[in-house]
Design a protein around this motif. Structure first.
Motif, PDB file in Angstrom:
ATOM      1  N   LEU A 298      20.683   2.274 -21.383  1.00  0.00           N
ATOM      2  CA  LEU A 298      19.584   2.845 -22.163  1.00  0.00           C
ATOM      3  C   LEU A 298      18.979   4.049 -21.440  1.00  0.00           C
ATOM      4  CD1 LEU A 298      18.001   2.283 -24.782  1.00  0.00           C
ATOM      5  CD2 LEU A 298      16.300   1.114 -23.390  1.00  0.00           C
ATOM      6  N   ARG A 299      18.865   5.169 -22.173  1.00  0.00           N
ATOM      7  CA  ARG A 299      18.257   6.379 -21.630  1.00  0.00           C
ATOM      8  C   ARG A 299      16.975   6.752 -22.363  1.00  0.00           C
ATOM      9  NH1 ARG A 299      21.095  11.307 -21.392  1.00  0.00           N
ATOM     10  NH2 ARG A 299      22.001  10.841 -23.431  1.00  0.00           N
ATOM     11  N   HIS A 300      16.881   6.391 -23.647  1.00  0.00           N
ATOM     12  CA  HIS A 300      15.722   6.780 -24.451  1.00  0.00           C
ATOM     13  C   HIS A 300      15.098   5.519 -25.038  1.00  0.00           C
ATOM     14  CE1 HIS A 300      17.193  10.930 -24.269  1.00  0.00           C
ATOM     15  NE2 HIS A 300      18.384  10.404 -24.456  1.00  0.00           N
ATOM     16  N   PHE A 301      13.849   5.222 -24.630  1.00  0.00           N
ATOM     17  CA  PHE A 301      13.160   4.004 -25.055  1.00  0.00           C
ATOM     18  C   PHE A 301      11.880   4.450 -25.755  1.00  0.00           C
ATOM     19  CE2 PHE A 301      12.528  -0.550 -23.220  1.00  0.00           C
ATOM     20  CZ  PHE A 301      12.562  -1.053 -24.501  1.00  0.00           C
ATOM     21  N   HIS A 302      11.942   4.587 -27.109  1.00  0.00           N
ATOM     22  CA  HIS A 302      10.835   5.150 -27.880  1.00  0.00           C
ATOM     23  C   HIS A 302      10.260   4.069 -28.782  1.00  0.00           C
ATOM     24  CE1 HIS A 302      12.873   9.403 -27.574  1.00  0.00           C
ATOM     25  NE2 HIS A 302      12.695   8.823 -26.412  1.00  0.00           N
ATOM     26  N   MET A 303       9.099   3.531 -28.407  1.00  0.00           N
ATOM     27  CA  MET A 303       8.438   2.496 -29.200  1.00  0.00           C
ATOM     28  C   MET A 303       6.998   2.888 -29.506  1.00  0.00           C
ATOM     29  SD  MET A 303       9.881  -1.078 -27.692  1.00  0.00           S
ATOM     30  CE  MET A 303      11.591  -1.526 -27.955  1.00  0.00           C
ATOM     31  N   ASN A 304       6.695   4.171 -29.409  1.00  0.00           N
ATOM     32  CA  ASN A 304       5.334   4.629 -29.634  1.00  0.00           C
ATOM     33  C   ASN A 304       4.890   4.436 -31.076  1.00  0.00           C
ATOM     34  OD1 ASN A 304       7.406   6.987 -29.367  1.00  0.00           O
ATOM     35  ND2 ASN A 304       5.963   7.689 -30.932  1.00  0.00           N
ATOM     36  N   ASN A 305       3.580   4.395 -31.265  1.00  0.00           N
ATOM     37  CA  ASN A 305       2.969   4.294 -32.602  1.00  0.00           C
ATOM     38  C   ASN A 305       3.418   3.052 -33.355  1.00  0.00           C
ATOM     39  OD1 ASN A 305       3.215   7.409 -31.926  1.00  0.00           O
ATOM     40  ND2 ASN A 305       1.452   7.151 -33.271  1.00  0.00           N
ATOM     41  N   ASN A 306       3.215   1.906 -32.714  1.00  0.00           N
ATOM     42  CA  ASN A 306       3.409   0.609 -33.342  1.00  0.00           C
ATOM     43  C   ASN A 306       2.195  -0.258 -33.032  1.00  0.00           C
ATOM     44  OD1 ASN A 306       6.197   0.133 -34.702  1.00  0.00           O
ATOM     45  ND2 ASN A 306       6.710   1.336 -32.877  1.00  0.00           N
ATOM     46  N   SER A 307       2.360  -1.571 -33.074  1.00  0.00           N
ATOM     47  CA  SER A 307       1.266  -2.493 -32.743  1.00  0.00           C
ATOM     48  C   SER A 307       1.726  -3.496 -31.692  1.00  0.00           C
ATOM     49  CB  SER A 307       0.793  -3.228 -34.014  1.00  0.00           C
ATOM     50  OG  SER A 307       0.297  -2.320 -34.972  1.00  0.00           O
ATOM     51  N   LEU A 308       2.575  -3.053 -30.796  1.00  0.00           N
ATOM     52  CA  LEU A 308       3.080  -3.942 -29.749  1.00  0.00           C
ATOM     53  C   LEU A 308       1.928  -4.417 -28.868  1.00  0.00           C
ATOM     54  CD1 LEU A 308       6.243  -1.900 -28.749  1.00  0.00           C
ATOM     55  CD2 LEU A 308       6.197  -3.987 -30.101  1.00  0.00           C
ATOM     56  N   ASN A 309       1.988  -5.683 -28.443  1.00  0.00           N
ATOM     57  CA  ASN A 309       0.941  -6.220 -27.576  1.00  0.00           C
ATOM     58  C   ASN A 309       1.560  -6.955 -26.397  1.00  0.00           C
ATOM     59  OD1 ASN A 309       1.677  -8.836 -28.609  1.00  0.00           O
ATOM     60  ND2 ASN A 309       0.385  -8.436 -30.394  1.00  0.00           N
ATOM     61  N   GLY A 310       0.720  -7.580 -25.599  1.00  0.00           N
ATOM     62  CA  GLY A 310       1.216  -8.192 -24.375  1.00  0.00           C
ATOM     63  C   GLY A 310       1.430  -7.133 -23.303  1.00  0.00           C
ATOM     64  N   SER A 311       1.919  -7.558 -22.176  1.00  0.00           N
ATOM     65  CA  SER A 311       2.111  -6.640 -21.056  1.00  0.00           C
ATOM     66  C   SER A 311       3.527  -6.078 -21.046  1.00  0.00           C
ATOM     67  CB  SER A 311       1.839  -7.365 -19.734  1.00  0.00           C
ATOM     68  OG  SER A 311       2.684  -8.497 -19.608  1.00  0.00           O
ATOM     69  N   ILE A 312       3.699  -4.954 -20.369  1.00  0.00           N
ATOM     70  CA  ILE A 312       5.030  -4.377 -20.207  1.00  0.00           C
ATOM     71  C   ILE A 312       5.797  -5.228 -19.212  1.00  0.00           C
ATOM     72  CG2 ILE A 312       6.320  -2.360 -19.423  1.00  0.00           C
ATOM     73  CD1 ILE A 312       3.994  -0.623 -20.256  1.00  0.00           C
ATOM     74  N   PRO A 313       6.955  -5.757 -19.579  1.00  0.00           N
ATOM     75  CA  PRO A 313       7.695  -6.611 -18.639  1.00  0.00           C
ATOM     76  C   PRO A 313       8.081  -5.834 -17.384  1.00  0.00           C
ATOM     77  CG  PRO A 313       8.602  -6.771 -20.868  1.00  0.00           C
ATOM     78  CD  PRO A 313       7.651  -5.615 -20.866  1.00  0.00           C
TER      79      PRO A 313
END
Length: 961
Positions: free
Chosen positions: A181-196
């Motif tokens: 994986l080179r591009h990890f784009h998850m912006n502008n959502n409603s993700l919660n919890g901590s970044i693993p």
């Protein structure tokens, strides 16, 4: 601002134009002829059905091809003589509906592009089966639900792009296995919890865009371990704590942008002085305190530390950052003298170059003059400081400029036209424009451009004008075009900040238009992200690719090629227009319906006229009877829903309480298939299977009627919310009963079956908590040697089942055996032991329990709600679960061996333990009866205890730390 709804209107203004646009859109499609009704065909049909009526997007028919009834945007490739779908490119085509789980059957898929549509629902976990997928592009839809941990299996994935949706829930830690994986784009959502923190293992990751979510917890320091990182953008989340000190280790990488704006961070700013590649630093709108860093990298162009709690004076080193374009320090508590006489700056390269220093609303008391401040490129803002009130000498700098900060928009310079040259000479009614790129060479030429909506998702600058020429040159080089062929007509800064630009691509000097092969090449370069990256401009995306006259008609002259359409086919569609297209579609639909029986099963619950089915031993109910039994399918009687359809609790006319499974439209089968399934189910009779009472095949409906299980599913009682937790001895009883039911399917059923979906929700509990195996919707007939010869004991089949329970060898080889059910049952045994689900917050239960065992902490995984348990039973129970869950098929026991082991464990229970098998379950572990030989869960077991003693039957005295 770029608005997608407006852009779509530009792309597809009419049915005729839509057909023309879509023809060009996927002109690289290669059709291979195949008459087999393959898994690929069925999968594409299901995908079509799930995202709406797409038949108006058809472009060519040449028999039954491997893409099913293909539509524009599907690429098929021959692999070793077999045709597979390798690309789905359905960008910006106004699709609606949901993504079908059948996507998981397209096992050779490398590109899945559904960007900028109106797709709803969740991303099916089955996408995790696509082990060759490289581009997962779902941005700009209306997707919801949570992220499946199974996507961690996509080890070939290069770009994971789901931004601008409404996806919620945590980011699974299993994504640490996305090795490419080179591009990890998850912006502008409603993700919660901590970044693993496990994401720090993504060694290839270049772009991490998680901004505009609801992420919490501390930012994991492990992110700084990723040596390939170029951009970290985590703005507008709800983190806590400080900026990890380890972020100064980004000096080991080539990071260009670090943006942590409005993240709730406190503490001081780490030392970033060694990060020689850093261009953009945004830590604004936090609660950072202390002084400004004494040293910052000379490479910086943008520094935004505004709206914090910073104090003290500006260090002298900051005045010497010669490449700065923006230095934003407003709304802090900085004080002292602004030493403008120390200012140094590199020469400004063009009229668009600026240096903006915003020091408003601080506590500065004086200013040392500098000749640099008199340059028109330099702006200093001091409003809201004491020095503005103390002296009139600084009034030029004290004008209030509230709201002006980063992303300064300065009009693009007007290009002067040569004498006698005017855009009025171009035929604008036919989309002809003046090529401004040639004006600099004194050439006045009108041509037909291609219009591209192009967006920089995280550029490493905040002022565009100095980079306009650089962007045009960069794109010209990457697109193999001359500089004069790429023109930026206008730009807009969007929230993010993201930079949207309208590109005009012109044909080469002396040409009025591109030929069709050039159009195809350019489109593919944008759509497949083959434009090589750039540190300054960062990741990009395409919002639209507009082809107006003459590109919506000149394709009739395109030369035929191996991957292109025949000119006559395109001409026929073009000349006929929308009406002709509609007629072709209707004719095709009728042809397909006749050939493949697509309308054999009535959609929309219409009546089907056929002879009523008769199955020995199973009662045939009418739709009227089912309606009455369920009070017209009252939602208050619904007790579940699965892949087959909704499940209702009902009372038949004779008073028998039953569970009715009503097939949804997508699950309806043909009469022959439904009859075959009924005949199979009718032959299954065992005390540990849920019995089939009857069926309904009437008025376009298909239903299965089962006996009702009063105590629900096993999972119901293992959940932490259950008010009736299961005691240990009852768990042994349930495991043994379920094992006997599965053994019957494998060895005694006629014909034998592999269940294929053993899980805690498919083990039901009757009124005495007896286990009943249910839901044979995915079951497959086992190979019978007398009929089929020696098939090696397996069935070759498309992978089906539930994530977390899937046999890894079956997943990899598609070879289904009885040991596949054994693996799934082993996961159920671990659920019984721990109370946990097979996948929780991205953690795999099998792996977690193994790790706990190896760390000497096995007892810490035992479910405390099941009360006391005998140690001499726990050890063989755990050994059996581990044996069932071994990766190698041949290393697992058979179900017969599993039953014998469980019977042996049951015999080890103390004599009085069996008395509780038919009694009520205590609601709290503390009230459970302590049988002789039982031990109680100890929450303080730790790795201090040697693992070899954990099964000894004694618990050492442990004092809480």
């Amino acid at each position: 601002m770029f608005r997608k709804d407006v852009l779509r209107a530009h792309i597809i203004p009419s049915p005729a134009k839509a057909a023309l646009f879509l023809l060009v859109f996927a002109s690289s499609i290669h059709w291979s002829i195949s008459i087999s009704d393959s898994v690929e065909v069925r999968a594409l049909r299901a995908i079509k059905a799930s995202i709406g009526d797409v038949f108006n997007r058809l472009r060519n028919w040449e028999g039954e091809d491997p893409c099913g009834d293909s539509w524009t945007g599907v690429l098929c490739t021959d692999i070793n003589g077999t045709s597979y779908v390798t690309e789905l490119r359905l960008l910006n085509m106004n699709f609606t509906g949901t993504l079908a789980p059948d996507l998981g059957n397209l096992t050779q898929l490398t590109i899945m592009d559904f960007m900028w549509n109106n797709i709803t629902g969740s991303i099916p976990p089955e996408v995790g089966y696509l082990r060759k997928l490289q581009l997962m592009l779902l941005s700009g839809n209306k997707l919801s639900g949570i992220l499946s941990p199974e996507f961690g299996n996509l080890t070939a994935l290069d770009r994971f792009q789901i931004d601008e949706n409404n996806i919620s829930g945590p980011i699974p830690s299993s994504y640490q296995f996305l090795n490419n994986l080179r591009h990890f784009h998850m912006n502008n959502n409603s993700l919660n919890g901590s970044i693993p923190p496990e994401l720090g293992r993504l060694r290839m990751l270049a772009h991490l865009l998680f901004d505009n979510n609801k992420l919490t917890g501390e930012i994991p320091s492990e992110i700084s371990n990723i040596s390939a990182l170029l951009i970290v953008q985590l703005d507008n989340n709800q983190f806590s704590g400080s900026i990890p000190a380890s972020f100064q280790n980004f000096s080991r990488s080539n990071i260009t942008k670090l943006s942590l704006r409005n993240c709730g961070l406190n503490g001081t700013i780490p030392d970033f002085s060694e990060i020689a590649t850093l261009l953009y630093l945004d830590l604004s709108h936090n609660q950072l305190s202390g002084g400004l860093p004494p040293n910052l990298p000379q490479s910086l162009r943008t520094i935004d530390l505004s709206n914090n709690r910073l104090d003290g004076e500006i260090p002298a080193s900051i005045y010497g950052l010669g490449r700065l374009e923006l230095l934003l320090l407003q709304n802090n508590s900085l004080d002292g003298v602004i030493a403008a006489d120390l200012l140094a700056h590199d020469p400004f390269t063009n009229a668009g170059s600026v240096y903006v220093m915003d020091f408003q609303s601080n506590n500065f008391t004086d200013l040392s003059p500098s000749a640099l401040l008199s340059l028109p490129n330099v702006t200093l803002r001091l409003s809201g400081n004491p020095l503005c009130e103390a002296s009139q000498n600084f009034s030029a700098y004290c004008t209030n400029s509230s709201g002006v900060g980063a992303n300064v928009s300065i009009p693009l310079p007007t290009v002067p036209l040569p004498m006698g040259c005017s855009d009025a000479t171009c035929d604008k009614s036919r989309n002809q424009e003046l090529n401004y790129g040639l004006v600099d060479f004194g050439v006045c030429q009108c041509a037909y451009p291609l219009s591209v909506g192009y967006r920089l998702k995280s550029p490493s600058f905040a002022i565009y004008q100095p980079y306009q020429i650089a962007l045009q040159n960069y794109l010209g080089l990457r697109l193999n075009l001359s500089d004069h062929q790429v023109n930026v007509s206008d730009f807009t800064w969007e929230p993010g900040p993201r930079l949207g630009v309208n590109l005009k691509l012109f044909p080469s000097n002396g040409s009025a238009q591109f030929n069709s092969s050039e159009v195809e090449r350019l489109y593919n370069q944008f759509a497949t992200f083959t434009i090589a990256g750039n540190r300054t401009f960062g990741p990009h995306e395409v919002l639209f690719f507009l082809m107006e006259f003459p590109y919506n008609s000149s394709l009739t002259n395109a030369a035929g090629s191996k991957t292109g359409l025949k000119g006559g086919a395109i001409a026929g569609i073009v000349l006929g227009g929308a009406a002709f297209t509609a007629l072709v579609v209707v004719a095709v639909l009728l042809f397909v319906a006749k050939r493949r029986g697509l309308f054999a099963a009535r959609r929309g619950r219409a009546a089907r006229h056929h002879e009523r089915l008769k199955v020995d031993g199973v009662k045939d109910f009418t739709f009227k009877e089912m309606t009455k039994a369920t009070n017209n399918f009252d939602s208050s009687l619904q007790i579940g829903q699965g892949g087959y359809g909704k499940v209702y609790k009902a009372i038949l006319a004779d008073g028998l309480i039953v569970a009715i499974k009503r097939a949804e439209e997508g699950s309806l089968q043909g009469t022959k298939e439904f009859l075959t399934e009924l005949q199979t189910l009718s032959r299954l009779h065992h005390r540990n299977l849920v019995d089939l009472v009857g069926f309904c095949d009437d008025e376009g409906e298909q239903m299965l009627i089962y006996e009702f299980m009063a105590n629900g599913t096993l999972r119901d009682h293992l959940n932490s919310s259950s008010k009736a937790p299961l005691a240990f001895e009852r768990r042994i009883q349930i495991a043994l009963g379920a094992a006997k039911g599965i053994l019957y399917l494998h060895t005694e059923a006629d014909p034998p079956l592999f269940h294929r979906d053993i899980k805690a929700t498919n083990i039901l509990l009757d009124h005495k908590f007896g286990a009943r195996v249910a839901d044979f919707g995915l079951s497959k007939l086992a190979p019978v040697a007398e009929i089929e010869g020696d098939a090696g004991g397996y069935v070759s089949t498309v992978v089906k089942g539930t994530p977390g329970y899937l046999d890894p060898e079956y997943f990899l080889t598609h070879k289904l055996t009885d040991k596949s059910d054994v693996y799934s049952f082993g996961v159920v045994l671990l659920e019984l032991l721990t109370g946990q689900q097979p996948i929780t917050k991205g953690k795999n239960l099998v792996r977690e329990v193994h790790m706990a065992y190896e760390a000497g902490m096995l007892l810490s995984t035992v479910d405390p709600r099941m009360g006391p348990y005998p140690a001499e039973c726990l050890e063989p129970f755990m050994r059996l679960a581990f044996a069932c869950c071994k990766d190698e098929t041949d290393s697992r026991p058979s179900m017969a061996e599993v039953v014998r082991e469980l019977e042996g464990i049951k015999r080890l229970l103390p004599p009085d333990a069996t008395l509780s098998f038919e009694t009520s379950v205590d609601t709290e572990p503390s009230s459970a009866k302590h049988h002789k030989g039982f031990i109680t869960y100890n929450p303080y077991i730790s790795s201090d205890i040697d693992g070899s003693n954990l099964m000894s039957g004694t618990i050492p005295s442990i004092v809480p730390r």
